[in-house]
Design a protein around this motif. Structure first.
Motif, PDB file in Angstrom:
ATOM      1  N   LYS A   1     -35.406  -5.471 -94.139  1.00  0.00           N
ATOM      2  CA  LYS A   1     -34.371  -5.600 -93.114  1.00  0.00           C
ATOM      3  C   LYS A   1     -33.690  -6.951 -93.224  1.00  0.00           C
ATOM      4  O   LYS A   1     -34.334  -7.966 -93.490  1.00  0.00           O
ATOM      5  CB  LYS A   1     -34.962  -5.428 -91.720  1.00  0.00           C
ATOM      6  CG  LYS A   1     -33.895  -5.297 -90.645  1.00  0.00           C
ATOM      7  CD  LYS A   1     -34.478  -4.762 -89.357  1.00  0.00           C
ATOM      8  CE  LYS A   1     -35.099  -5.857 -88.512  1.00  0.00           C
ATOM      9  NZ  LYS A   1     -35.760  -5.315 -87.320  1.00  0.00           N
TER      10      LYS A   1
ATOM     11  N   GLU B   1     -29.301  -1.937 -86.463  1.00  0.00           N
ATOM     12  CA  GLU B   1     -30.092  -2.294 -85.277  1.00  0.00           C
ATOM     13  C   GLU B   1     -29.308  -3.198 -84.326  1.00  0.00           C
ATOM     14  O   GLU B   1     -28.628  -4.130 -84.758  1.00  0.00           O
ATOM     15  CB  GLU B   1     -31.358  -2.999 -85.775  1.00  0.00           C
ATOM     16  CG  GLU B   1     -32.297  -3.471 -84.682  1.00  0.00           C
ATOM     17  CD  GLU B   1     -33.632  -3.931 -85.280  1.00  0.00           C
ATOM     18  OE1 GLU B   1     -34.063  -3.381 -86.310  1.00  0.00           O
ATOM     19  OE2 GLU B   1     -34.232  -4.851 -84.709  1.00  0.00           O
ATOM     20  N   GLU B   2     -29.464  -2.933 -83.045  1.00  0.00           N
ATOM     21  CA  GLU B   2     -28.840  -3.723 -81.976  1.00  0.00           C
ATOM     22  C   GLU B   2     -27.417  -4.176 -82.320  1.00  0.00           C
ATOM     23  O   GLU B   2     -27.114  -5.380 -82.282  1.00  0.00           O
ATOM     24  CB  GLU B   2     -29.703  -4.947 -81.642  1.00  0.00           C
ATOM     25  CG  GLU B   2     -30.937  -4.609 -80.836  1.00  0.00           C
ATOM     26  CD  GLU B   2     -31.559  -5.848 -80.176  1.00  0.00           C
ATOM     27  OE1 GLU B   2     -31.706  -6.883 -80.839  1.00  0.00           O
ATOM     28  OE2 GLU B   2     -31.867  -5.758 -78.974  1.00  0.00           O
TER      29      GLU B   2
ATOM     30  N   ASN C   1     -28.686  -8.120 -83.835  1.00  0.00           N
ATOM     31  CA  ASN C   1     -29.192  -8.874 -82.673  1.00  0.00           C
ATOM     32  C   ASN C   1     -28.160  -8.984 -81.548  1.00  0.00           C
ATOM     33  O   ASN C   1     -27.943 -10.066 -80.987  1.00  0.00           O
ATOM     34  CB  ASN C   1     -29.704 -10.251 -83.096  1.00  0.00           C
ATOM     35  CG  ASN C   1     -31.031 -10.156 -83.819  1.00  0.00           C
ATOM     36  OD1 ASN C   1     -31.085 -10.278 -85.045  1.00  0.00           O
ATOM     37  ND2 ASN C   1     -32.110  -9.883 -83.108  1.00  0.00           N
TER      38      ASN C   1
ATOM     39  N   HIS D   1     -40.896  -2.700 -82.135  1.00  0.00           N
ATOM     40  CA  HIS D   1     -40.432  -4.054 -82.452  1.00  0.00           C
ATOM     41  C   HIS D   1     -41.593  -5.028 -82.631  1.00  0.00           C
ATOM     42  O   HIS D   1     -42.439  -5.156 -81.753  1.00  0.00           O
ATOM     43  CB  HIS D   1     -39.541  -4.543 -81.301  1.00  0.00           C
ATOM     44  CG  HIS D   1     -39.180  -5.990 -81.388  1.00  0.00           C
ATOM     45  ND1 HIS D   1     -39.614  -6.931 -80.481  1.00  0.00           N
ATOM     46  CD2 HIS D   1     -38.434  -6.660 -82.285  1.00  0.00           C
ATOM     47  CE1 HIS D   1     -39.127  -8.117 -80.805  1.00  0.00           C
ATOM     48  NE2 HIS D   1     -38.407  -7.986 -81.902  1.00  0.00           N
TER      49      HIS D   1
ATOM     50  N   LYS E   1     -30.821  -9.631 -91.451  1.00  0.00           N
ATOM     51  CA  LYS E   1     -30.108 -10.004 -90.230  1.00  0.00           C
ATOM     52  C   LYS E   1     -28.609 -10.102 -90.509  1.00  0.00           C
ATOM     53  O   LYS E   1     -28.194 -10.622 -91.557  1.00  0.00           O
ATOM     54  CB  LYS E   1     -30.613 -11.350 -89.719  1.00  0.00           C
ATOM     55  CG  LYS E   1     -32.062 -11.321 -89.256  1.00  0.00           C
ATOM     56  CD  LYS E   1     -32.240 -10.517 -87.991  1.00  0.00           C
ATOM     57  CE  LYS E   1     -33.647 -10.663 -87.436  1.00  0.00           C
ATOM     58  NZ  LYS E   1     -33.849  -9.841 -86.217  1.00  0.00           N
TER      59      LYS E   1
ATOM     60  N   ASP F   1     -29.693  -5.741 -88.895  1.00  0.00           N
ATOM     61  CA  ASP F   1     -29.964  -6.034 -87.477  1.00  0.00           C
ATOM     62  C   ASP F   1     -28.972  -7.085 -86.984  1.00  0.00           C
ATOM     63  O   ASP F   1     -29.012  -8.227 -87.429  1.00  0.00           O
ATOM     64  CB  ASP F   1     -31.405  -6.560 -87.355  1.00  0.00           C
ATOM     65  CG  ASP F   1     -31.808  -6.852 -85.919  1.00  0.00           C
ATOM     66  OD1 ASP F   1     -30.960  -6.679 -85.004  1.00  0.00           O
ATOM     67  OD2 ASP F   1     -32.964  -7.254 -85.701  1.00  0.00           O
TER      68      ASP F   1
ATOM     69  N   GLU G   1     -35.532  -3.098 -78.372  1.00  0.00           N
ATOM     70  CA  GLU G   1     -36.539  -4.167 -78.371  1.00  0.00           C
ATOM     71  C   GLU G   1     -36.421  -5.104 -77.180  1.00  0.00           C
ATOM     72  O   GLU G   1     -37.406  -5.694 -76.755  1.00  0.00           O
ATOM     73  CB  GLU G   1     -36.465  -4.978 -79.674  1.00  0.00           C
ATOM     74  CG  GLU G   1     -35.187  -5.799 -79.809  1.00  0.00           C
ATOM     75  CD  GLU G   1     -35.178  -6.669 -81.066  1.00  0.00           C
ATOM     76  OE1 GLU G   1     -35.027  -6.108 -82.153  1.00  0.00           O
ATOM     77  OE2 GLU G   1     -35.322  -7.899 -80.943  1.00  0.00           O
TER      78      GLU G   1
HETATM   79 MG   LIG Z   1     -34.313  -6.691 -83.992  1.00  0.00          MG
END
Ligand SMILES: [Mg+2]
Length: 400
Positions: free
Chosen positions: A197, A254-255, A230, A330, A199, A228, A280
């Motif tokens: 994964k 993700e998010e 965030n 998470h 970021k 992700d 999460e």
């Molecule tokens: Mg995350």
């Protein structure tokens, strides 16, 4: 004193504890509860998009609330909860207020004890710090119950599998440049981890895109990859970016949006072929119910310590399963491996080495999967390093 007489004495001492009475079926009693604040250093500053957008400071340590419970019949349970950046001392302070509510109770009555602690916490609400503190007690009670049964927690819960697909997150932070990110991804795959994964969510999405494409080129088309953000995109950026990365065959995005924008996540999930993962940041069952019912997650990312422990986590899993939602808990692989092993559809667990030094045991990883340990309970004991990182402790009852 005989065991029977001791049991009778204990029941007589505390026949009614929560407004709900422990019945005659009760078998054992909690005699001691220990709680400690353990602050785990990470060795370097960690940045995700929330740091690059100026919303949070870099992460340098993880604060754990570690709870140990001992019973009259000689069983022990170990549980923990955690917080990032702030709130560790507050969690221990709150644990002091709750711990005495467990002494004298039957450790088998986990659901009743969760309710009892939640009622004690009523004025602080049923989300956030209140339930995150309860989580450490709840997890210790589940650990104790599984140890009593002589079973790994996954087996006590009714395992679907003995290993779970795992992916690494800690190598793909924005604090690593592209060369380091590639190196760390290769090291993870060589270690037997099954996915990587990365970021994203930086102020300039085109820099994110370069990093994703560089990693996809490096890993080849077949390695499972997730991204992700965030919570750092708005709805327009998330949709445009999601469309651009559709051909990269990501396992999930993700998010992409604010964690509480359930409708926004649902619109993306409907619009994009790439699955949406989120959940999460939610810290209650109720928030997860709303997210799942809105259709906002293809993968639900519940976090047992954040939602109040294993008891509420299992309620979320039931709704997720009935709603045909996949599971990717998470962080906290040490607990989530067991919970994911008991989930209906094939889940993913998140590999982070951050908490490894807290425990003497290491989780085995091979062939892209994390193996459920055959030790009873969570299969964990606290290390000497954990003792050295302990800032403060509190105990209640009589230490056996
Ligand atoms: Mg995350």
């Amino acid at each position: 004193m005989s065991a029977d007489a001791q049991k009778k004495r204990l029941i007589a001492a505390n026949p009614k504890a929560a407004g709900l009475e422990a019945g005659i079926a009760s078998q054992d009693r909690i005699v001691w509860v220990g709680a400690s604040l353990v602050v785990v250093p990470l060795g370097r500053e960690i940045n995700d998009a929330k740091v690059l957008t100026g919303r949070q400071r870099p992460l340098t340590e993880v604060a754990l609330l570690v709870v140990e419970i001992a019973s009259a019949e000689g069983y022990r349970g170990l549980g923990f909860s955690y917080t990032l950046r702030v709130g560790g001392p507050a969690m221990l302070a709150y644990a002091r207020d709750l711990a005495e509510g467990l002494v004298g109770e039957d450790p088998n009555d986990i659901a009743r004890l969760w309710d009892k602690l939640a009622w004690w916490s009523a004025s602080l609400g049923r989300a956030g710090l209140a339930v995150q503190t309860i989580a450490a007690f709840d997890t210790a009670l589940w650990d104790l119950k599984a140890r009593r049964a002589g079973l790994p927690l996954a087996k006590l819960l009714g395992a679907q599998r003995d290993s779970v697909r795992c992916y690494n997150s800690s190598g793909g932070y924005l604090s690593s440049d592209i060369a380091e990110m590639k190196e760390r991804a290769s090291a993870s795959l060589e270690r037997g981890i099954g996915g990587i994964k990365l970021k994203v969510g930086q102020p300039d999405p085109m820099i994110d895109l370069q990093r994703i494409e560089a990693l996809r080129d490096h890993l080849g088309a077949d390695v499972p990859m997730m991204i992700d953000a965030n919570q750092q995109w708005d709805r327009t950026t998330a949709l445009r970016f999601g469309r651009i990365v559709e051909p990269l065959n990501l396992v999930w995005i993700e998010e992409p949006l604010d964690a509480h924008d359930f409708e926004g996540h649902a619109a993306l999930a409907a619009e994009l072929a790439t699955p949406i993962a989120t959940g999460e940041m939610l810290s209650s069952v109720d928030e997860h119910v709303k997210l799942i019912q809105a259709g906002g997650a293809d993968f639900i990312q519940a976090d047992a310590p954040r939602v109040g422990g294993i008891t509420p986590f299992l309620k979320i899993c039931t709704l997720a399963e009935l709603s045909r939602v996949d599971l990717a808990p998470h962080m906290v692989m040490e607990i989530h491996l067991h919970l994911a092993a008991a989930y209906a559809s094939e889940p993913w667990v998140e590999h982070f080495e951050w908490l490894e030094p807290v425990f003497n045991e290491r989780l085995e990883i091979r062939g892209g999967r994390m193996i459920v340990p055959d030790r009873p309970g969570l299969g964990l004991t606290l290390s000497e390093a954990a003792a050295s990182w302990t800032r403060e402790t509190a105990e209640f009852g009589r230490r056996p």
